[in-house]
Design a protein around this motif. Structure first.
Motif, PDB file in Angstrom:
ATOM      1  N   SER A 221      26.191-104.027 -48.789  1.00 49.09           N
ATOM      2  CA  SER A 221      26.632-105.423 -48.701  1.00 49.09           C
ATOM      3  C   SER A 221      27.333-106.049 -49.824  1.00 49.09           C
ATOM      4  CB  SER A 221      25.491-106.107 -48.101  1.00 49.09           C
ATOM      5  OG  SER A 221      24.525-106.246 -49.228  1.00 49.09           O
ATOM      6  N   LEU A 222      28.018-106.975 -49.959  1.00 49.77           N
ATOM      7  CA  LEU A 222      28.440-107.581 -51.151  1.00 49.77           C
ATOM      8  C   LEU A 222      27.259-108.260 -51.799  1.00 49.77           C
ATOM      9  CD1 LEU A 222      31.734-109.503 -50.040  1.00 49.77           C
ATOM     10  CD2 LEU A 222      31.447-107.951 -51.601  1.00 49.77           C
ATOM     11  N   PRO A 223      26.197-108.837 -51.530  1.00 48.80           N
ATOM     12  CA  PRO A 223      24.786-109.262 -52.260  1.00 48.80           C
ATOM     13  C   PRO A 223      24.570-107.952 -52.902  1.00 48.80           C
ATOM     14  CG  PRO A 223      24.743-110.372 -49.956  1.00 48.80           C
ATOM     15  CD  PRO A 223      25.991-109.163 -49.785  1.00 48.80           C
ATOM     16  N   ALA A 224      24.418-106.734 -52.281  1.00 47.67           N
ATOM     17  CA  ALA A 224      24.118-105.803 -52.848  1.00 47.67           C
ATOM     18  C   ALA A 224      24.851-105.420 -54.234  1.00 47.67           C
ATOM     19  CB  ALA A 224      23.928-104.546 -52.218  1.00 47.67           C
TER      20      ALA A 224
ATOM     21  N   THR B 294      35.504-107.663 -54.630  1.00 45.64           N
ATOM     22  CA  THR B 294      35.708-107.004 -53.258  1.00 45.64           C
ATOM     23  C   THR B 294      36.410-105.534 -53.477  1.00 45.64           C
ATOM     24  OG1 THR B 294      37.927-108.181 -52.997  1.00 45.64           O
ATOM     25  CG2 THR B 294      35.822-108.933 -51.850  1.00 45.64           C
TER      26      THR B 294
ATOM     27  N   GLY C 295      25.142-107.744 -61.684  1.00 51.49           N
ATOM     28  CA  GLY C 295      24.439-108.670 -62.599  1.00 51.49           C
ATOM     29  C   GLY C 295      23.657-107.578 -63.579  1.00 51.49           C
TER      30      GLY C 295
ATOM     31  N   ALA D 131      33.756-103.296 -54.740  1.00 52.88           N
ATOM     32  CA  ALA D 131      32.836-103.020 -53.678  1.00 52.88           C
ATOM     33  C   ALA D 131      33.154-102.134 -52.601  1.00 52.88           C
ATOM     34  CB  ALA D 131      32.352-104.303 -53.013  1.00 52.88           C
TER      35      ALA D 131
ATOM     36  N   SER E  68      26.773-107.504 -55.858  1.00 53.22           N
ATOM     37  CA  SER E  68      26.526-108.721 -56.882  1.00 53.22           C
ATOM     38  C   SER E  68      25.252-108.277 -57.804  1.00 53.22           C
ATOM     39  CB  SER E  68      26.415-109.768 -56.128  1.00 53.22           C
ATOM     40  OG  SER E  68      27.610-110.220 -55.474  1.00 53.22           O
ATOM     41  N   LYS E  69      24.076-107.643 -56.974  1.00 54.96           N
ATOM     42  CA  LYS E  69      22.861-107.547 -57.719  1.00 54.96           C
ATOM     43  C   LYS E  69      23.243-106.228 -58.820  1.00 54.96           C
ATOM     44  CE  LYS E  69      19.360-108.806 -54.630  1.00 54.96           C
ATOM     45  NZ  LYS E  69      18.224-108.399 -53.746  1.00 54.96           N
ATOM     46  N   HIS E  70      24.190-105.231 -58.391  1.00 55.64           N
ATOM     47  CA  HIS E  70      24.450-104.169 -59.309  1.00 55.64           C
ATOM     48  C   HIS E  70      25.212-104.962 -60.482  1.00 55.64           C
ATOM     49  CE1 HIS E  70      22.969-100.709 -57.483  1.00 55.64           C
ATOM     50  NE2 HIS E  70      23.346-101.097 -56.495  1.00 55.64           N
TER      51      HIS E  70
END
Length: 113
Positions: free
Chosen positions: A37-40, A28, A46, A31, A42-44
């Motif tokens: 968004s947090l999902p976006a 967090t 990853g 971010a 998270s993708k980065h």
């Protein structure tokens, strides 16, 4: 190394890595400066993890991220080998052009004027 360069190709991921140079961060906190968004995020993250550029530790629900410099060192070594190659090539070209210029100047001086 392909994954390293692919991960570094994105400016958001480079900014995330820069943030981690100052110390470990939770997801967090990492971010917050990014408008996504947090999902976006998270993708980065990853992509950065798959490239080995960051590591993750879990403390309960908190994921702490840290920088892993080894892939960057490998990329830097690869770039450095090419930098040396091109510097040596340009040095040889410079020597050759200086030689041509010197020969041209000597030829001009030897011609009757």
């Amino acid at each position: 190394m392909d994954r390293t360069f692919a991960a570094l190709a994105d400016p958001t991921r480079r900014r995330m890595l820069e943030q981690l140079t100052r110390g470990d961060l939770c997801v967090t906190d990492l971010a917050k400066p990014h408008e996504m968004s947090l999902p976006a995020v998270s993708k980065h993250l990853g992509v950065l993890e798959k490239a080995g550029l960051i590591g993750r530790e879990r403390f309960g629900r908190v994921h702490s991220l840290h920088l892993n410099a080894e892939p960057m060192k490998q990329a830097q070594a690869w770039i450095e080998s090419y930098r040396r190659h091109w510097e040596e090539s340009f040095d040889r070209l410079d020597d050759y052009l200086n030689q041509l210029q010197s020969e041209h100047e000597q030829h001009d001086r030897s011609e009757p004027g």
